[in-house]
Design a protein around this motif. Structure first.
Motif, PDB file in Angstrom:
ATOM      1  N   LEU A  27      50.555  47.903  37.633  1.00 29.61           N
ATOM      2  CA  LEU A  27      49.353  47.203  37.166  1.00 29.61           C
ATOM      3  C   LEU A  27      48.953  46.110  38.159  1.00 29.61           C
ATOM      4  O   LEU A  27      47.783  45.979  38.511  1.00 29.61           O
ATOM      5  CB  LEU A  27      49.629  46.606  35.784  1.00 29.61           C
ATOM      6  CG  LEU A  27      48.523  45.819  35.114  1.00 29.61           C
ATOM      7  CD1 LEU A  27      48.624  45.961  33.599  1.00 29.61           C
ATOM      8  CD2 LEU A  27      48.542  44.362  35.491  1.00 29.61           C
ATOM      9  N   ILE A  28      49.924  45.341  38.623  1.00 31.81           N
ATOM     10  CA  ILE A  28      49.642  44.255  39.573  1.00 31.81           C
ATOM     11  C   ILE A  28      49.089  44.827  40.878  1.00 31.81           C
ATOM     12  O   ILE A  28      48.090  44.341  41.413  1.00 31.81           O
ATOM     13  CB  ILE A  28      50.903  43.403  39.836  1.00 31.81           C
ATOM     14  CG1 ILE A  28      51.306  42.647  38.565  1.00 31.81           C
ATOM     15  CG2 ILE A  28      50.673  42.430  41.000  1.00 31.81           C
ATOM     16  CD1 ILE A  28      52.699  42.028  38.628  1.00 31.81           C
ATOM     17  N   ARG A  29      49.733  45.856  41.380  1.00 30.50           N
ATOM     18  CA  ARG A  29      49.298  46.436  42.656  1.00 30.50           C
ATOM     19  C   ARG A  29      47.910  47.072  42.548  1.00 30.50           C
ATOM     20  O   ARG A  29      47.149  47.071  43.511  1.00 30.50           O
ATOM     21  CB  ARG A  29      50.330  47.424  43.159  1.00 30.50           C
ATOM     22  CG  ARG A  29      51.606  46.658  43.557  1.00 30.50           C
ATOM     23  CD  ARG A  29      52.638  47.507  44.179  1.00 30.50           C
ATOM     24  NE  ARG A  29      52.264  47.775  45.569  1.00 30.50           N
ATOM     25  CZ  ARG A  29      52.947  48.573  46.353  1.00 30.50           C
ATOM     26  NH1 ARG A  29      54.010  49.198  45.900  1.00 30.50           N
ATOM     27  NH2 ARG A  29      52.571  48.764  47.594  1.00 30.50           N
ATOM     28  N   GLU A  30      47.582  47.591  41.374  1.00 29.38           N
ATOM     29  CA  GLU A  30      46.243  48.162  41.167  1.00 29.38           C
ATOM     30  C   GLU A  30      45.183  47.067  41.040  1.00 29.38           C
ATOM     31  O   GLU A  30      44.107  47.160  41.604  1.00 29.38           O
ATOM     32  CB  GLU A  30      46.238  49.029  39.911  1.00 29.38           C
ATOM     33  CG  GLU A  30      44.898  49.655  39.610  1.00 29.38           C
ATOM     34  CD  GLU A  30      44.924  50.424  38.306  1.00 29.38           C
ATOM     35  OE1 GLU A  30      44.082  50.125  37.432  1.00 29.38           O
ATOM     36  OE2 GLU A  30      45.788  51.312  38.163  1.00 29.38           O
ATOM     37  N   ALA A  31      45.515  46.014  40.293  1.00 27.71           N
ATOM     38  CA  ALA A  31      44.551  44.932  40.055  1.00 27.71           C
ATOM     39  C   ALA A  31      44.393  44.002  41.255  1.00 27.71           C
ATOM     40  O   ALA A  31      43.359  43.357  41.406  1.00 27.71           O
ATOM     41  CB  ALA A  31      44.970  44.123  38.825  1.00 27.71           C
ATOM     42  N   ARG A  93      44.281  35.249  24.340  1.00 32.73           N
ATOM     43  CA  ARG A  93      44.036  36.690  24.430  1.00 32.73           C
ATOM     44  C   ARG A  93      45.331  37.485  24.565  1.00 32.73           C
ATOM     45  O   ARG A  93      45.302  38.701  24.662  1.00 32.73           O
ATOM     46  CB  ARG A  93      43.113  36.975  25.614  1.00 32.73           C
ATOM     47  CG  ARG A  93      41.731  36.322  25.395  1.00 32.73           C
ATOM     48  CD  ARG A  93      40.788  36.533  26.540  1.00 32.73           C
ATOM     49  NE  ARG A  93      40.643  37.938  26.888  1.00 32.73           N
ATOM     50  CZ  ARG A  93      40.236  38.365  28.079  1.00 32.73           C
ATOM     51  NH1 ARG A  93      39.946  37.490  29.030  1.00 32.73           N
ATOM     52  NH2 ARG A  93      40.113  39.640  28.335  1.00 32.73           N
ATOM     53  N   LEU A  94      46.465  36.781  24.565  1.00 29.37           N
ATOM     54  CA  LEU A  94      47.778  37.423  24.689  1.00 29.37           C
ATOM     55  C   LEU A  94      48.685  36.973  23.536  1.00 29.37           C
ATOM     56  O   LEU A  94      49.714  36.328  23.744  1.00 29.37           O
ATOM     57  CB  LEU A  94      48.412  37.068  26.039  1.00 29.37           C
ATOM     58  CG  LEU A  94      47.685  37.621  27.264  1.00 29.37           C
ATOM     59  CD1 LEU A  94      48.142  36.924  28.532  1.00 29.37           C
ATOM     60  CD2 LEU A  94      47.916  39.128  27.353  1.00 29.37           C
ATOM     61  N   PRO A  95      48.316  37.325  22.287  1.00 26.62           N
ATOM     62  CA  PRO A  95      49.085  36.846  21.140  1.00 26.62           C
ATOM     63  C   PRO A  95      50.533  37.356  21.081  1.00 26.62           C
ATOM     64  O   PRO A  95      51.373  36.730  20.453  1.00 26.62           O
ATOM     65  CB  PRO A  95      48.278  37.335  19.939  1.00 26.62           C
ATOM     66  CG  PRO A  95      47.476  38.478  20.445  1.00 26.62           C
ATOM     67  CD  PRO A  95      47.194  38.174  21.897  1.00 26.62           C
ATOM     68  N   ARG A 114      47.614  45.229  28.016  1.00 25.23           N
ATOM     69  CA  ARG A 114      47.680  45.458  29.457  1.00 25.23           C
ATOM     70  C   ARG A 114      46.353  45.159  30.153  1.00 25.23           C
ATOM     71  O   ARG A 114      46.340  44.709  31.290  1.00 25.23           O
ATOM     72  CB  ARG A 114      48.080  46.901  29.762  1.00 25.23           C
ATOM     73  CG  ARG A 114      49.507  47.199  29.428  1.00 25.23           C
ATOM     74  CD  ARG A 114      49.841  48.631  29.778  1.00 25.23           C
ATOM     75  NE  ARG A 114      51.113  49.001  29.175  1.00 25.23           N
ATOM     76  CZ  ARG A 114      51.920  49.896  29.676  1.00 25.23           C
ATOM     77  NH1 ARG A 114      51.590  50.546  30.775  1.00 25.23           N
ATOM     78  NH2 ARG A 114      53.051  50.179  29.086  1.00 25.23           N
ATOM     79  N   GLU A 115      45.253  45.420  29.486  1.00 22.74           N
ATOM     80  CA  GLU A 115      43.950  45.149  30.101  1.00 22.74           C
ATOM     81  C   GLU A 115      43.734  43.656  30.315  1.00 22.74           C
ATOM     82  O   GLU A 115      43.132  43.249  31.301  1.00 22.74           O
ATOM     83  CB  GLU A 115      42.816  45.770  29.285  1.00 22.74           C
ATOM     84  CG  GLU A 115      42.803  47.290  29.333  1.00 22.74           C
ATOM     85  CD  GLU A 115      42.819  47.848  30.758  1.00 22.74           C
ATOM     86  OE1 GLU A 115      42.024  47.383  31.604  1.00 22.74           O
ATOM     87  OE2 GLU A 115      43.653  48.736  31.023  1.00 22.74           O
ATOM     88  N   LEU A 120      43.802  39.101  34.146  1.00 27.69           N
ATOM     89  CA  LEU A 120      44.428  37.862  34.614  1.00 27.69           C
ATOM     90  C   LEU A 120      44.862  37.984  36.070  1.00 27.69           C
ATOM     91  O   LEU A 120      44.579  37.111  36.899  1.00 27.69           O
ATOM     92  CB  LEU A 120      45.628  37.529  33.723  1.00 27.69           C
ATOM     93  CG  LEU A 120      46.553  36.393  34.165  1.00 27.69           C
ATOM     94  CD1 LEU A 120      45.810  35.075  34.304  1.00 27.69           C
ATOM     95  CD2 LEU A 120      47.717  36.268  33.179  1.00 27.69           C
ATOM     96  N   VAL A 121      45.515  39.084  36.405  1.00 31.05           N
ATOM     97  CA  VAL A 121      45.982  39.312  37.780  1.00 31.05           C
ATOM     98  C   VAL A 121      44.800  39.420  38.737  1.00 31.05           C
ATOM     99  O   VAL A 121      44.791  38.806  39.807  1.00 31.05           O
ATOM    100  CB  VAL A 121      46.872  40.574  37.842  1.00 31.05           C
ATOM    101  CG1 VAL A 121      47.119  41.006  39.278  1.00 31.05           C
ATOM    102  CG2 VAL A 121      48.191  40.321  37.118  1.00 31.05           C
TER     103      VAL A 121
END
Length: 141
Positions: A27-31, A93-95, A114-115, A120-121
């Motif tokens: 996810l980090i590498r994609e974002a 947004r991250l409960p 995850r979205e 955020l990233v």
């Protein structure tokens, strides 16, 4: 003792956390595809930078960090915008997570959106290391 390579870091993650860590790493590498990967102080970092305070203190940090702890995963985001740490602006947004100034902690990737993490990233990567030190310096919580 020398630091591990990013691949060695990922290979060393406990089997119980590995799937979440690999998914978060993807996810980090994609974002934030342009951020270099490094390992600093047992944290997988993205976007390394050097900082220097007016008082002369200096060091190294990473814009985004990922750590697999015993009880939770930690996503460090060293970015501040208008005097507020970016991670804390996403807290509501991250409960399913515990969010501090520059760290978001959660026990499982399934417990957070995850979205929202991807946003955020990407937001941190868009602002880059010039804002990463935040109002209190790198790593301050």
């Amino acid at each position: 003792m020398s630091e591990l390579s990013p691949e060695e870091y990922l290979d060393a993650v406990d089997e119980g956390r590995r799937s979440d860590v690999l998914a978060l790493e993807a996810l980090i590498r994609e974002a934030a595809p342009g951020l270099e990967r490094v390992v600093q102080r047992r944290i997988l970092g993205y976007g390394p930078f050097r900082y220097r305070y007016a008082i002369g203190r200096e060091g190294e940090a990473a814009l985004i960090g990922l750590a697999a702890q015993k009880r939770y995963l930690s996503l460090y985001v060293l970015c501040a915008i208008d005097g507020r740490y970016l991670a804390e602006t996403y807290a509501d947004r991250l409960p399913g997570a515990s969010a501090g100034k520059s760290c978001v902690r959660f026990t499982s990737l399934a417990k957070v959106d995850r979205e929202v993490l991807r946003e955020l990233v990407a937001d941190a990567a868009a602002h880059g290391p010039q804002d990463a030190a935040g109002p209190d310096g790198p790593g301050h919580r």
